[in-house]
Design a protein around this motif. Structure first.
Motif, PDB file in Angstrom:
ATOM      1  N   PHE A 190       2.740 -31.548   7.757  1.00  0.00           N
ATOM      2  CA  PHE A 190       3.317 -30.643   6.230  1.00  0.00           C
ATOM      3  C   PHE A 190       2.138 -30.179   6.053  1.00  0.00           C
ATOM      4  O   PHE A 190       1.423 -30.452   6.631  1.00  0.00           O
ATOM      5  N   LEU A 191       2.617 -29.013   5.217  1.00  0.00           N
ATOM      6  CA  LEU A 191       1.599 -28.318   4.960  1.00  0.00           C
ATOM      7  C   LEU A 191       0.753 -28.015   3.275  1.00  0.00           C
ATOM      8  O   LEU A 191       1.557 -28.543   2.080  1.00  0.00           O
ATOM      9  N   LEU A 192      -0.788 -27.574   3.927  1.00  0.00           N
ATOM     10  CA  LEU A 192      -1.441 -28.119   2.365  1.00  0.00           C
ATOM     11  C   LEU A 192      -2.283 -26.373   2.128  1.00  0.00           C
ATOM     12  O   LEU A 192      -2.622 -26.033   3.051  1.00  0.00           O
ATOM     13  N   MET A 193      -1.247 -25.436   1.326  1.00  0.00           N
ATOM     14  CA  MET A 193      -2.617 -24.156   0.425  1.00  0.00           C
ATOM     15  C   MET A 193      -3.873 -24.391   0.144  1.00  0.00           C
ATOM     16  O   MET A 193      -4.216 -25.516   0.269  1.00  0.00           O
ATOM     17  N   PRO A 194      -4.234 -22.883   1.120  1.00  0.00           N
ATOM     18  CA  PRO A 194      -6.537 -23.623   0.967  1.00  0.00           C
ATOM     19  C   PRO A 194      -6.246 -23.836  -0.666  1.00  0.00           C
ATOM     20  O   PRO A 194      -6.925 -24.971  -0.901  1.00  0.00           O
ATOM     21  N   VAL A 195      -4.942 -23.667  -1.442  1.00  0.00           N
ATOM     22  CA  VAL A 195      -5.597 -23.051  -3.380  1.00  0.00           C
ATOM     23  C   VAL A 195      -4.822 -24.986  -3.846  1.00  0.00           C
ATOM     24  O   VAL A 195      -5.565 -25.580  -4.745  1.00  0.00           O
ATOM     25  N   ASP A 196      -4.485 -25.560  -2.896  1.00  0.00           N
ATOM     26  CA  ASP A 196      -4.306 -26.936  -3.043  1.00  0.00           C
ATOM     27  C   ASP A 196      -5.390 -28.058  -3.016  1.00  0.00           C
ATOM     28  O   ASP A 196      -5.569 -29.490  -3.334  1.00  0.00           O
ATOM     29  N   LEU A 197      -6.332 -27.790  -2.209  1.00  0.00           N
ATOM     30  CA  LEU A 197      -7.070 -28.810  -1.881  1.00  0.00           C
ATOM     31  C   LEU A 197      -8.619 -28.496  -2.861  1.00  0.00           C
ATOM     32  O   LEU A 197      -8.636 -27.187  -2.660  1.00  0.00           O
ATOM     33  N   LYS A 198      -9.024 -29.249  -3.524  1.00  0.00           N
ATOM     34  CA  LYS A 198     -10.101 -29.339  -3.987  1.00  0.00           C
ATOM     35  C   LYS A 198     -11.551 -30.313  -3.296  1.00  0.00           C
ATOM     36  O   LYS A 198     -11.563 -31.662  -2.933  1.00  0.00           O
ATOM     37  N   ILE A 199     -12.527 -29.541  -3.334  1.00  0.00           N
ATOM     38  CA  ILE A 199     -13.685 -29.735  -2.513  1.00  0.00           C
ATOM     39  C   ILE A 199     -15.181 -30.570  -3.904  1.00  0.00           C
ATOM     40  O   ILE A 199     -14.889 -30.170  -5.140  1.00  0.00           O
ATOM     41  N   SER A 200     -15.035 -31.668  -3.608  1.00  0.00           N
ATOM     42  CA  SER A 200     -15.759 -32.444  -4.219  1.00  0.00           C
ATOM     43  C   SER A 200     -17.353 -33.264  -3.416  1.00  0.00           C
ATOM     44  O   SER A 200     -16.584 -33.357  -2.311  1.00  0.00           O
ATOM     45  N   LEU A 201     -18.152 -33.393  -4.409  1.00  0.00           N
ATOM     46  CA  LEU A 201     -19.367 -33.979  -3.217  1.00  0.00           C
ATOM     47  C   LEU A 201     -19.627 -35.796  -3.291  1.00  0.00           C
ATOM     48  O   LEU A 201     -19.803 -36.658  -2.762  1.00  0.00           O
ATOM     49  N   GLU A 202     -18.306 -35.877  -4.453  1.00  0.00           N
ATOM     50  CA  GLU A 202     -19.050 -37.469  -4.756  1.00  0.00           C
ATOM     51  C   GLU A 202     -17.212 -37.758  -4.458  1.00  0.00           C
ATOM     52  O   GLU A 202     -15.777 -37.270  -4.664  1.00  0.00           O
ATOM     53  N   PRO A 203     -16.694 -38.658  -3.403  1.00  0.00           N
ATOM     54  CA  PRO A 203     -15.139 -39.416  -3.542  1.00  0.00           C
ATOM     55  C   PRO A 203     -14.632 -39.430  -5.091  1.00  0.00           C
ATOM     56  O   PRO A 203     -14.873 -39.857  -6.032  1.00  0.00           O
ATOM     57  N   PRO A 204     -13.501 -38.482  -4.976  1.00  0.00           N
ATOM     58  CA  PRO A 204     -13.200 -38.876  -6.331  1.00  0.00           C
ATOM     59  C   PRO A 204     -11.577 -39.919  -6.937  1.00  0.00           C
ATOM     60  O   PRO A 204     -11.431 -41.025  -5.930  1.00  0.00           O
ATOM     61  N   SER A 205     -11.327 -39.580  -8.348  1.00  0.00           N
ATOM     62  CA  SER A 205     -11.123 -41.289  -8.174  1.00  0.00           C
ATOM     63  C   SER A 205      -9.410 -41.419  -7.905  1.00  0.00           C
ATOM     64  O   SER A 205      -8.875 -42.956  -8.229  1.00  0.00           O
ATOM     65  N   SER A 206      -9.123 -40.394  -7.608  1.00  0.00           N
ATOM     66  CA  SER A 206      -7.692 -40.849  -7.620  1.00  0.00           C
ATOM     67  C   SER A 206      -6.481 -39.859  -6.658  1.00  0.00           C
ATOM     68  O   SER A 206      -7.376 -38.400  -6.335  1.00  0.00           O
ATOM     69  N   GLY A 207      -5.389 -38.952  -5.990  1.00  0.00           N
ATOM     70  CA  GLY A 207      -4.953 -38.111  -5.505  1.00  0.00           C
ATOM     71  C   GLY A 207      -5.307 -38.630  -3.434  1.00  0.00           C
ATOM     72  O   GLY A 207      -6.060 -40.034  -3.842  1.00  0.00           O
ATOM     73  N   ASN A 208      -4.864 -37.576  -3.295  1.00  0.00           N
ATOM     74  CA  ASN A 208      -4.541 -38.204  -1.189  1.00  0.00           C
ATOM     75  C   ASN A 208      -6.442 -38.344  -0.852  1.00  0.00           C
ATOM     76  O   ASN A 208      -7.152 -36.020  -1.576  1.00  0.00           O
ATOM     77  N   ILE A 209      -7.014 -38.402  -0.558  1.00  0.00           N
ATOM     78  CA  ILE A 209      -8.286 -38.217  -0.170  1.00  0.00           C
ATOM     79  C   ILE A 209      -8.979 -38.253   1.223  1.00  0.00           C
ATOM     80  O   ILE A 209      -8.648 -39.034   2.052  1.00  0.00           O
ATOM     81  N   LEU A 210      -9.448 -37.441   1.862  1.00  0.00           N
ATOM     82  CA  LEU A 210     -10.192 -36.558   2.986  1.00  0.00           C
ATOM     83  C   LEU A 210     -11.943 -36.297   2.755  1.00  0.00           C
ATOM     84  O   LEU A 210     -11.844 -35.998   2.443  1.00  0.00           O
ATOM     85  N   LYS A 211     -12.860 -37.336   4.088  1.00  0.00           N
ATOM     86  CA  LYS A 211     -13.759 -36.962   3.504  1.00  0.00           C
ATOM     87  C   LYS A 211     -13.768 -36.136   5.189  1.00  0.00           C
ATOM     88  O   LYS A 211     -13.147 -35.578   6.087  1.00  0.00           O
ATOM     89  N   GLY A 212     -14.853 -35.247   4.686  1.00  0.00           N
ATOM     90  CA  GLY A 212     -14.591 -33.810   5.927  1.00  0.00           C
ATOM     91  C   GLY A 212     -16.156 -32.971   5.954  1.00  0.00           C
ATOM     92  O   GLY A 212     -17.370 -33.349   5.826  1.00  0.00           O
ATOM     93  N   LYS A 213     -16.743 -31.871   7.172  1.00  0.00           N
ATOM     94  CA  LYS A 213     -18.102 -32.200   6.547  1.00  0.00           C
ATOM     95  C   LYS A 213     -18.384 -30.336   6.921  1.00  0.00           C
ATOM     96  O   LYS A 213     -16.616 -29.066   7.459  1.00  0.00           O
ATOM     97  N   ILE A 214     -18.796 -29.587   5.628  1.00  0.00           N
ATOM     98  CA  ILE A 214     -18.733 -28.364   5.909  1.00  0.00           C
ATOM     99  C   ILE A 214     -19.243 -27.246   7.433  1.00  0.00           C
ATOM    100  O   ILE A 214     -19.605 -27.599   8.086  1.00  0.00           O
ATOM    101  N   LYS A 215     -17.829 -26.761   8.294  1.00  0.00           N
ATOM    102  CA  LYS A 215     -17.790 -26.330   8.747  1.00  0.00           C
ATOM    103  C   LYS A 215     -18.245 -24.652   9.114  1.00  0.00           C
ATOM    104  O   LYS A 215     -19.314 -24.542   9.891  1.00  0.00           O
ATOM    105  N   ALA A 216     -18.104 -23.545   7.858  1.00  0.00           N
ATOM    106  CA  ALA A 216     -17.696 -22.167   7.622  1.00  0.00           C
ATOM    107  C   ALA A 216     -18.183 -21.995   6.237  1.00  0.00           C
ATOM    108  O   ALA A 216     -17.486 -22.225   5.623  1.00  0.00           O
TER     109      ALA A 216
END
Length: 361
Positions: free
Chosen positions: A282-308
Protein backbone atom coordinates in the motif's frame (compact mmCIF):
# COMPACT_ATOMS: atom_id res chain seq x y z
CA UNK A 1 -10.17 22.23 -33.54
CA UNK A 2 -9.84 18.49 -33.89
CA UNK A 3 -9.44 15.55 -31.55
CA UNK A 4 -6.46 13.27 -32.18
CA UNK A 5 -6.97 9.54 -31.70
CA UNK A 6 -4.30 6.84 -31.81
CA UNK A 7 -5.44 3.24 -32.14
CA UNK A 8 -3.09 0.30 -31.55
CA UNK A 9 0.07 2.09 -32.68
CA UNK A 10 3.18 -0.11 -32.86
CA UNK A 11 6.61 1.05 -33.98
CA UNK A 12 9.93 -0.78 -34.32
CA UNK A 13 13.39 0.68 -34.85
CA UNK A 14 15.02 -2.29 -36.57
CA UNK A 15 14.41 -5.06 -34.00
CA UNK A 16 13.79 -2.72 -31.07
CA UNK A 17 10.16 -2.22 -30.05
CA UNK A 18 9.68 1.53 -29.52
CA UNK A 19 5.89 1.62 -29.18
CA UNK A 20 3.84 -1.37 -28.11
CA UNK A 21 0.24 -1.19 -29.30
CA UNK A 22 -0.59 2.17 -27.71
CA UNK A 23 -4.00 3.87 -27.89
CA UNK A 24 -5.26 7.18 -26.50
CA UNK A 25 -7.28 10.25 -27.45
CA UNK A 26 -6.20 13.88 -27.20
CA UNK A 27 -9.45 15.79 -26.81
CA UNK A 28 -10.20 18.84 -28.95
CA UNK A 29 -9.02 22.20 -27.57
CA UNK A 30 -7.23 20.63 -24.60
CA UNK A 31 -3.61 19.98 -23.62
CA UNK A 32 -2.69 16.31 -23.47
CA UNK A 33 0.70 15.64 -21.88
CA UNK A 34 2.83 12.59 -22.72
CA UNK A 35 4.82 12.05 -19.53
CA UNK A 36 7.55 9.53 -18.81
CA UNK A 37 11.28 8.88 -18.49
CA UNK A 38 13.73 9.31 -21.35
CA UNK A 39 13.43 6.58 -23.97
CA UNK A 40 9.85 5.64 -23.09
CA UNK A 41 8.46 6.49 -26.57
CA UNK A 42 7.04 10.00 -26.05
CA UNK A 43 8.86 11.72 -28.92
CA UNK A 44 8.33 8.75 -31.23
CA UNK A 45 4.60 9.05 -30.57
CA UNK A 46 4.69 12.77 -31.34
CA UNK A 47 6.58 12.24 -34.59
CA UNK A 48 4.08 9.59 -35.69
CA UNK A 49 1.21 12.03 -35.05
CA UNK A 50 3.08 14.66 -37.07
CA UNK A 51 3.76 12.28 -39.95
CA UNK A 52 7.56 12.39 -39.59
CA UNK A 53 7.53 8.67 -38.77
CA UNK A 54 5.32 5.90 -40.16
CA UNK A 55 3.92 3.35 -37.66
CA UNK A 56 4.36 -0.35 -38.36
CA UNK A 57 0.81 -0.93 -37.21
CA UNK A 58 -2.16 1.12 -36.07
CA UNK A 59 -4.21 4.13 -37.09
CA UNK A 60 -4.09 7.91 -36.44
CA UNK A 61 -7.31 9.94 -36.73
CA UNK A 62 -7.83 13.69 -36.73
CA UNK A 63 -11.50 13.70 -35.75
CA UNK A 64 -12.92 11.05 -38.09
CA UNK A 65 -10.26 11.45 -40.79
CA UNK A 66 -7.62 8.71 -41.08
CA UNK A 67 -4.33 10.56 -41.63
CA UNK A 68 -1.88 7.66 -41.86
CA UNK A 69 -1.20 8.31 -45.53
CA UNK A 70 -0.93 12.09 -45.29
CA UNK A 71 2.50 13.79 -45.28
CA UNK A 72 3.20 16.32 -42.49
CA UNK A 73 2.42 19.35 -44.65
CA UNK A 74 -1.10 18.09 -45.28
CA UNK A 75 -1.98 17.41 -41.62
CA UNK A 76 -2.26 21.08 -40.62
CA UNK A 77 -0.04 20.73 -37.57
CA UNK A 78 2.35 23.05 -35.79
CA UNK A 79 5.50 21.52 -34.28
CA UNK A 80 7.66 23.11 -31.57
CA UNK A 81 10.98 21.29 -31.33
CA UNK A 82 13.18 20.85 -28.28
CA UNK A 83 15.88 22.68 -30.22
CA UNK A 84 14.16 25.91 -31.26
CA UNK A 85 16.08 26.09 -34.56
CA UNK A 86 15.12 29.60 -35.64
CA UNK A 87 16.56 30.82 -38.92
CA UNK A 88 19.55 32.89 -37.71
CA UNK A 89 19.64 35.09 -40.84
CA UNK A 90 15.94 36.04 -40.59
CA UNK A 91 14.34 38.60 -38.30
CA UNK A 92 11.64 37.69 -35.79
CA UNK A 93 9.04 38.90 -38.28
CA UNK A 94 10.46 36.79 -41.10
CA UNK A 95 10.82 33.69 -38.90
CA UNK A 96 7.14 33.86 -37.99
CA UNK A 97 6.09 34.68 -41.55
CA UNK A 98 8.16 31.92 -43.18
CA UNK A 99 5.54 29.19 -43.10
CA UNK A 100 2.85 31.55 -44.34
CA UNK A 101 4.97 32.60 -47.31
CA UNK A 102 5.55 28.95 -48.20
CA UNK A 103 1.77 28.48 -48.13
CA UNK A 104 1.44 31.56 -50.42
CA UNK A 105 -0.68 33.68 -48.08
CA UNK A 106 -1.35 37.23 -49.27
CA UNK A 107 1.12 39.80 -47.94
CA UNK A 108 -1.65 41.68 -46.15
CA UNK A 109 -2.82 38.49 -44.43
CA UNK A 110 0.74 37.59 -43.46
CA UNK A 111 1.31 41.00 -41.97
CA UNK A 112 -1.89 40.86 -39.94
CA UNK A 113 -1.17 37.34 -38.67
CA UNK A 114 2.43 38.09 -37.68
CA UNK A 115 1.47 41.18 -35.68
CA UNK A 116 -1.42 39.31 -34.09
CA UNK A 117 1.03 36.65 -32.86
CA UNK A 118 3.63 39.20 -31.77
CA UNK A 119 1.00 40.69 -29.50
CA UNK A 120 -0.35 37.31 -28.32
CA UNK A 121 3.12 36.10 -27.35
CA UNK A 122 4.21 39.43 -25.87
CA UNK A 123 6.87 40.05 -28.49
CA UNK A 124 5.68 43.52 -29.49
CA UNK A 125 8.54 45.70 -30.72
CA UNK A 126 10.92 42.78 -31.37
CA UNK A 127 9.92 42.05 -34.97
CA UNK A 128 13.09 43.54 -36.46
CA UNK A 129 15.50 41.72 -34.16
CA UNK A 130 17.49 38.62 -35.11
CA UNK A 131 17.50 35.44 -32.98
CA UNK A 132 20.99 36.24 -31.62
CA UNK A 133 19.57 39.45 -30.17
CA UNK A 134 16.89 37.64 -28.15
CA UNK A 135 16.88 35.95 -24.76
CA UNK A 136 16.21 32.21 -24.52
CA UNK A 137 12.62 32.81 -23.46
CA UNK A 138 12.03 35.22 -26.33
CA UNK A 139 13.48 32.74 -28.82
CA UNK A 140 11.18 30.04 -27.51
CA UNK A 141 8.16 32.32 -27.87
CA UNK A 142 9.18 33.10 -31.47
CA UNK A 143 9.36 29.35 -32.13
CA UNK A 144 5.88 28.96 -30.69
CA UNK A 145 4.58 31.87 -32.79
CA UNK A 146 6.08 30.30 -35.92
CA UNK A 147 4.29 27.02 -35.16
CA UNK A 148 0.98 28.81 -34.52
CA UNK A 149 1.18 31.09 -37.54
CA UNK A 150 -0.62 28.86 -40.09
CA UNK A 151 -3.49 28.33 -37.60
CA UNK A 152 -2.87 24.61 -37.10
CA UNK A 153 -5.57 22.23 -35.93
CA UNK A 154 -3.02 20.43 -33.74
CA UNK A 155 0.01 21.86 -31.91
CA UNK A 156 2.77 19.38 -31.04
CA UNK A 157 5.43 20.36 -28.49
CA UNK A 158 8.50 18.21 -27.89
CA UNK A 159 10.02 19.18 -24.52
CA UNK A 160 9.98 22.85 -25.55
CA UNK A 161 11.35 24.17 -22.25
CA UNK A 162 14.08 21.63 -21.49
CA UNK A 163 16.95 23.87 -22.64
CA UNK A 164 15.87 26.84 -20.49
CA UNK A 165 16.80 27.66 -16.92
CA UNK A 166 14.40 26.97 -14.05
CA UNK A 167 12.95 30.49 -13.79
CA UNK A 168 12.24 30.69 -17.52
CA UNK A 169 10.65 27.24 -17.51
CA UNK A 170 8.39 28.29 -14.65
CA UNK A 171 7.12 31.40 -16.44
CA UNK A 172 6.93 29.97 -19.97
CA UNK A 173 4.91 26.89 -19.04
CA UNK A 174 2.10 29.21 -17.96
CA UNK A 175 2.56 31.30 -21.11
CA UNK A 176 2.07 28.16 -23.19
CA UNK A 177 -1.06 27.30 -21.21
CA UNK A 178 -2.41 30.85 -21.62
CA UNK A 179 -1.78 30.83 -25.37
CA UNK A 180 -3.41 27.43 -25.78
CA UNK A 181 -6.47 28.60 -23.86
CA UNK A 182 -6.76 31.73 -26.03
CA UNK A 183 -6.26 29.97 -29.36
CA UNK A 184 -8.14 26.78 -28.31
CA UNK A 185 -5.72 24.71 -30.39
CA UNK A 186 -5.54 21.00 -29.58
CA UNK A 187 -2.11 20.51 -28.03
CA UNK A 188 -0.01 17.41 -27.34
CA UNK A 189 2.94 18.18 -25.09
CA UNK A 190 5.90 15.89 -24.41
CA UNK A 191 7.87 16.21 -21.17
CA UNK A 192 9.58 14.25 -18.41
CA UNK A 193 9.13 17.18 -16.01
CA UNK A 194 6.42 16.59 -13.41
CA UNK A 195 5.87 20.28 -12.65
CA UNK A 196 5.24 21.06 -16.33
CA UNK A 197 2.92 18.10 -16.78
CA UNK A 198 0.76 18.75 -13.74
CA UNK A 199 0.72 22.53 -14.21
CA UNK A 200 -0.57 22.65 -17.77
CA UNK A 201 -2.06 19.26 -18.65
CA UNK A 202 -5.81 18.68 -18.94
CA UNK A 203 -4.99 15.01 -19.46
CA UNK A 204 -1.81 13.09 -18.72
CA UNK A 205 -0.65 9.92 -20.47
CA UNK A 206 2.07 8.18 -18.44
CA UNK A 207 4.41 6.08 -20.59
CA UNK A 208 7.22 3.62 -19.94
CA UNK A 209 9.12 1.22 -22.21
CA UNK A 210 6.92 2.01 -25.21
CA UNK A 211 3.65 1.34 -23.38
CA UNK A 212 0.95 3.48 -21.83
CA UNK A 213 0.84 2.75 -18.11
CA UNK A 214 -1.94 5.12 -17.04
CA UNK A 215 -3.98 7.98 -18.47
CA UNK A 216 -6.35 10.43 -16.85
CA UNK A 217 -6.62 13.88 -15.32
CA UNK A 218 -3.69 15.18 -13.23
CA UNK A 219 -5.74 14.81 -10.04
CA UNK A 220 -6.78 11.24 -10.86
CA UNK A 221 -3.23 10.14 -11.59
CA UNK A 222 -1.64 11.90 -8.63
CA UNK A 223 -4.10 10.64 -6.04
CA UNK A 224 -4.71 7.23 -7.61
CA UNK A 225 -1.49 5.97 -9.24
CA UNK A 226 -2.14 2.67 -10.95
CA UNK A 227 1.00 0.87 -9.84
CA UNK A 228 4.36 1.26 -8.19
CA UNK A 229 6.09 2.58 -11.32
CA UNK A 230 3.66 5.51 -11.61
CA UNK A 231 3.86 6.29 -7.89
CA UNK A 232 7.66 6.22 -7.91
CA UNK A 233 7.90 8.31 -11.07
CA UNK A 234 5.63 10.90 -9.45
CA UNK A 235 7.93 10.84 -6.41
CA UNK A 236 5.15 9.90 -4.01
CA UNK A 237 6.82 6.62 -3.20
CA UNK A 238 6.08 5.59 0.38
CA UNK A 239 5.36 1.88 0.19
CA UNK A 240 4.68 -0.64 2.94
CA UNK A 241 4.19 -4.36 2.35
CA UNK A 242 1.86 -6.43 4.48
CA UNK A 243 -0.28 -9.55 4.71
CA UNK A 244 -4.04 -9.36 5.23
CA UNK A 245 -4.91 -10.89 8.62
CA UNK A 246 -8.52 -9.72 8.90
CA UNK A 247 -11.28 -8.23 6.76
CA UNK A 248 -14.29 -6.33 8.07
CA UNK A 249 -16.69 -4.21 6.06
CA UNK A 250 -14.48 -1.88 3.93
CA UNK A 251 -11.35 -2.27 6.06
CA UNK A 252 -8.53 -4.79 6.28
CA UNK A 253 -5.97 -5.41 9.01
CA UNK A 254 -2.44 -5.86 7.71
CA UNK A 255 0.62 -7.28 9.43
CA UNK A 256 4.03 -6.30 8.07
CA UNK A 257 7.25 -8.31 8.02
CA UNK A 258 8.41 -6.29 11.05
CA UNK A 259 5.29 -7.08 13.07
CA UNK A 260 3.55 -3.73 12.72
CA UNK A 261 -0.25 -3.90 12.59
CA UNK A 262 -2.15 -1.42 10.42
CA UNK A 263 -5.83 -0.99 9.66
CA UNK A 264 -6.50 0.38 6.17
CA UNK A 265 -9.53 1.16 4.07
CA UNK A 266 -9.78 -0.67 0.72
CA UNK A 267 -11.77 -0.10 -2.43
CA UNK A 268 -14.77 -2.30 -3.09
CA UNK A 269 -12.81 -3.99 -5.87
CA UNK A 270 -9.93 -4.85 -3.51
CA UNK A 271 -12.26 -6.03 -0.76
CA UNK A 272 -13.91 -8.44 -3.22
CA UNK A 273 -10.71 -9.70 -4.85
CA UNK A 274 -8.36 -10.01 -1.86
CA UNK A 275 -8.51 -12.61 0.89
CA UNK A 276 -7.01 -13.19 4.32
CA UNK A 277 -3.43 -14.34 3.81
CA UNK A 278 -2.87 -12.33 0.62
CA UNK A 279 0.21 -10.14 0.40
CA UNK A 280 -0.40 -6.52 -0.60
CA UNK A 281 1.54 -3.30 -0.97
CA UNK A 282 0.00 0.00 0.00
CA UNK A 283 0.95 3.55 -0.82
CA UNK A 284 1.21 6.43 1.62
CA UNK A 285 1.58 9.87 0.08
CA UNK A 286 4.00 12.24 1.85
CA UNK A 287 1.06 14.51 2.75
CA UNK A 288 -0.75 11.55 4.37
CA UNK A 289 1.85 11.19 7.12
CA UNK A 290 1.88 13.35 10.24
CA UNK A 291 4.97 13.89 12.41
CA UNK A 292 4.71 14.21 16.18
CA UNK A 293 7.27 14.26 18.99
CA UNK A 294 5.06 12.19 21.32
CA UNK A 295 3.11 9.01 20.51
CA UNK A 296 -0.27 9.92 18.97
CA UNK A 297 -3.40 8.70 20.73
CA UNK A 298 -5.01 7.21 17.62
CA UNK A 299 -4.43 6.08 14.05
CA UNK A 300 -1.74 3.87 12.57
CA UNK A 301 1.58 4.67 14.24
CA UNK A 302 5.25 4.12 13.34
CA UNK A 303 8.37 5.11 15.24
CA UNK A 304 11.39 6.44 13.37
CA UNK A 305 14.37 8.79 13.24
CA UNK A 306 14.92 11.91 11.17
CA UNK A 307 17.32 11.00 8.38
CA UNK A 308 17.23 14.14 6.21
CA UNK A 309 15.44 17.49 5.89
CA UNK A 310 15.35 19.24 2.53
CA UNK A 311 13.74 22.42 1.27
CA UNK A 312 11.81 22.08 -1.98
CA UNK A 313 10.31 25.34 -3.27
CA UNK A 314 7.40 26.06 -0.91
CA UNK A 315 7.60 23.12 1.47
CA UNK A 316 9.98 20.86 3.37
CA UNK A 317 10.49 17.16 2.81
CA UNK A 318 11.53 15.14 5.85
CA UNK A 319 12.95 11.67 5.30
CA UNK A 320 12.28 9.37 8.25
CA UNK A 321 14.04 6.03 8.80
CA UNK A 322 11.61 3.39 10.11
CA UNK A 323 11.41 -0.38 10.41
CA UNK A 324 9.40 -0.36 7.20
CA UNK A 325 12.08 1.58 5.30
CA UNK A 326 12.64 5.27 4.61
CA UNK A 327 9.41 7.27 4.41
CA UNK A 328 9.04 10.82 3.08
CA UNK A 329 6.86 13.40 4.79
CA UNK A 330 5.88 16.83 3.48
CA UNK A 331 5.36 19.71 5.90
CA UNK A 332 4.82 23.46 5.68
CA UNK A 333 4.76 23.98 9.46
CA UNK A 334 7.53 26.36 10.50
CA UNK A 335 6.92 25.61 14.17
CA UNK A 336 7.37 21.88 13.68
CA UNK A 337 10.46 22.32 11.55
CA UNK A 338 12.12 24.43 14.24
CA UNK A 339 11.88 21.45 16.59
CA UNK A 340 13.21 18.78 14.24
CA UNK A 341 16.86 17.71 14.16
CA UNK A 342 18.76 14.94 12.40
CA UNK A 343 18.69 11.58 14.25
CA UNK A 344 15.84 12.78 16.46
CA UNK A 345 13.32 10.08 17.34
CA UNK A 346 9.80 10.97 16.22
CA UNK A 347 6.46 9.28 15.54
CA UNK A 348 4.60 9.01 12.26
CA UNK A 349 0.86 8.48 12.10
CA UNK A 350 -1.70 8.14 9.36
CA UNK A 351 -5.45 7.71 9.16
CA UNK A 352 -6.87 4.33 8.24
CA UNK A 353 -8.69 6.04 5.35
CA UNK A 354 -5.64 7.32 3.42
CA UNK A 355 -3.53 4.32 2.25
CA UNK A 356 -4.10 3.00 -1.25
CA UNK A 357 -3.50 -0.62 -2.22
CA UNK A 358 -1.57 -0.71 -5.51
CA UNK A 359 0.01 -3.22 -7.87
CA UNK A 360 3.69 -3.97 -7.41
CA UNK A 361 4.55 -3.88 -11.14
Amino acid sequence: MVAVTLKNITKYYNDVLALDNISFEAESSQITVLLGPSGCGKTTTLKIIAGFLVPDKGEIFFDDELVNGLPPQERNIGFVFQNIALFPHLTVYDNIAFGLEVRRWDREEIDARVYELLHLLRLDGLEKRYPRELSGGQQQRVGLARALAPKPNVLLLDEPLSSLDANLRESLKFEIQRIQRETKVTAIYVTHDLAEAFSIGDKIVVMNNGSIIQKGSPIDIYFNPKNRFVAEFLRISNFIKGVITKKEDKYATLKTAHGNIFKVRMSQKDIESLSVGDSVIFLLMPVDLKISLEPPSSGNILKGKIKAISYEAFYFTITVSTEEGDLRVVSMSKELLKQLKLDMQIFLSFSEDVPRVINES
